[in-house]
Scaffold this motif. Structure first.
Motif, mmCIF file in Angstrom:
data_model
loop_
_atom_site.group_PDB
_atom_site.id
_atom_site.type_symbol
_atom_site.label_atom_id
_atom_site.label_comp_id
_atom_site.label_asym_id
_atom_site.label_seq_id
_atom_site.Cartn_x
_atom_site.Cartn_y
_atom_site.Cartn_z
ATOM 1 N N UNK A 110 -4.064 -10.812 4.587
ATOM 2 C CA UNK A 110 -4.557 -12.360 5.144
ATOM 3 C C UNK A 110 -4.515 -12.989 3.508
ATOM 4 N N UNK A 111 -3.908 -14.184 3.583
ATOM 5 C CA UNK A 111 -3.975 -15.337 2.793
ATOM 6 C C UNK A 111 -3.877 -16.403 3.517
ATOM 7 N N UNK A 112 -5.135 -17.060 2.885
ATOM 8 C CA UNK A 112 -5.840 -18.575 3.980
ATOM 9 C C UNK A 112 -5.109 -18.434 5.751
ATOM 10 N N UNK A 113 -3.763 -18.794 5.792
ATOM 11 C CA UNK A 113 -4.034 -18.865 7.600
ATOM 12 C C UNK A 113 -3.123 -18.103 8.013
ATOM 13 N N UNK A 114 -2.708 -17.215 7.209
ATOM 14 C CA UNK A 114 -0.811 -15.951 7.171
ATOM 15 C C UNK A 114 -2.223 -14.712 7.632
ATOM 16 N N UNK A 115 -1.348 -14.140 8.685
ATOM 17 C CA UNK A 115 -1.461 -12.369 8.541
ATOM 18 C C UNK A 115 0.201 -11.577 7.678
ATOM 19 N N UNK A 116 -0.230 -10.569 6.734
ATOM 20 C CA UNK A 116 1.056 -10.818 6.376
ATOM 21 C C UNK A 116 1.475 -9.097 6.925
ATOM 22 N N UNK A 117 2.119 -8.115 7.544
ATOM 23 C CA UNK A 117 2.297 -7.209 7.838
ATOM 24 C C UNK A 117 3.749 -7.204 6.624
ATOM 25 N N UNK A 118 3.372 -5.749 5.617
ATOM 26 C CA UNK A 118 4.336 -5.228 5.288
ATOM 27 C C UNK A 118 4.965 -4.046 5.384
ATOM 28 N N UNK A 119 5.816 -2.825 5.729
ATOM 29 C CA UNK A 119 5.890 -1.482 5.754
ATOM 30 C C UNK A 119 6.975 -1.437 4.371
ATOM 31 N N UNK A 120 6.554 -0.375 3.304
ATOM 32 C CA UNK A 120 7.664 -0.559 2.491
ATOM 33 C C UNK A 120 7.628 0.537 1.859
ATOM 34 N N UNK A 121 9.214 0.901 1.836
ATOM 35 C CA UNK A 121 9.673 2.490 1.667
ATOM 36 C C UNK A 121 10.628 2.727 0.181
ATOM 37 N N UNK A 122 11.353 3.735 0.097
ATOM 38 C CA UNK A 122 11.648 4.318 -0.861
ATOM 39 C C UNK A 122 13.306 3.796 -1.155
ATOM 40 N N UNK A 123 13.583 3.418 -0.349
ATOM 41 C CA UNK A 123 15.556 2.905 -0.419
ATOM 42 C C UNK A 123 15.308 1.513 -1.225
ATOM 43 N N UNK A 124 16.146 1.962 -1.875
ATOM 44 C CA UNK A 124 16.732 0.473 -2.487
ATOM 45 C C UNK A 124 17.155 -0.711 -1.713
ATOM 46 N N UNK A 125 18.189 -0.603 -0.622
ATOM 47 C CA UNK A 125 19.018 -1.134 0.019
ATOM 48 C C UNK A 125 17.802 -2.481 0.586
ATOM 49 N N UNK A 126 18.924 -3.355 0.649
ATOM 50 C CA UNK A 126 17.833 -5.047 0.870
ATOM 51 C C UNK A 126 18.976 -4.235 2.364
ATOM 52 N N UNK A 127 17.485 -4.518 3.379
ATOM 53 C CA UNK A 127 17.964 -4.867 4.879
ATOM 54 C C UNK A 127 18.906 -6.853 5.161
#
Length: 146
Positions: free
Chosen positions: A79-96
């Protein structure tokens, strides 16, 4: 919506940091974690969207970011101020990349859906792999705070 490829750290308050198996079944575990976080932190107004979005991020990671070394995914919720942030990390360097699938295609719309439902969609290059994230305005400022 904003997409970027800048390195960064988790800012704000860390609400969850969980390792998940890089397998499709992890989407339901991620959904339960996000549901618990939104309930505990008073963000019920965005809980359904947050659950759907984390499922899409985990599904994309398990489908497109196969890691030959067998490392797990990492789910980070903050949580940063009013924002909920959801991250999914993976080991593949290829950008979506956001695809605009045809009407008859069964897959290929996950990031397009995420871009539509989230207040912000983005990704960050990490030392090993990447983090794909969504942000939702979960705690809008009150009229008194303005």
């Amino acid at each position: 919506m904003t997409r970027c490829a800048l390195p960064g750290e988790v800012s704000g308050v860390l609400l969850a940091d969980v390792r998940l198996v890089n397998a499709p079944e992890s989407a339901s575990a991620a959904r339960r974690i996000v549901k618990a976080v939104t309930c505990v932190w008073g963000a019920a107004a965005v809980a359904d969207r947050a659950e759907l979005l984390v499922c899409e991020l985990v599904a994309n990671a398990t489908r497109h970011a196969r890691d030959r070394l067998g490392t797990n995914l990492r789910l980070v919720v903050s949580r940063d101020a009013e924002r909920l942030r959801i991250e999914v990390h993976d080991a593949d360097p290829a950008l979506p990349r956001i695809r605009h699938g045809g009407l008859l295609e069964e897959t290929g719309r996950g990031l397009l859906l995420a871009e539509t439902l989230a207040d912000r969609l983005g990704w960050q290059v990490l030392a090993r792999g990447k983090a794909v994230y969504v942000e939702l305005i979960a705690w809008p400022p009150t009229a008194e705070a303005r």
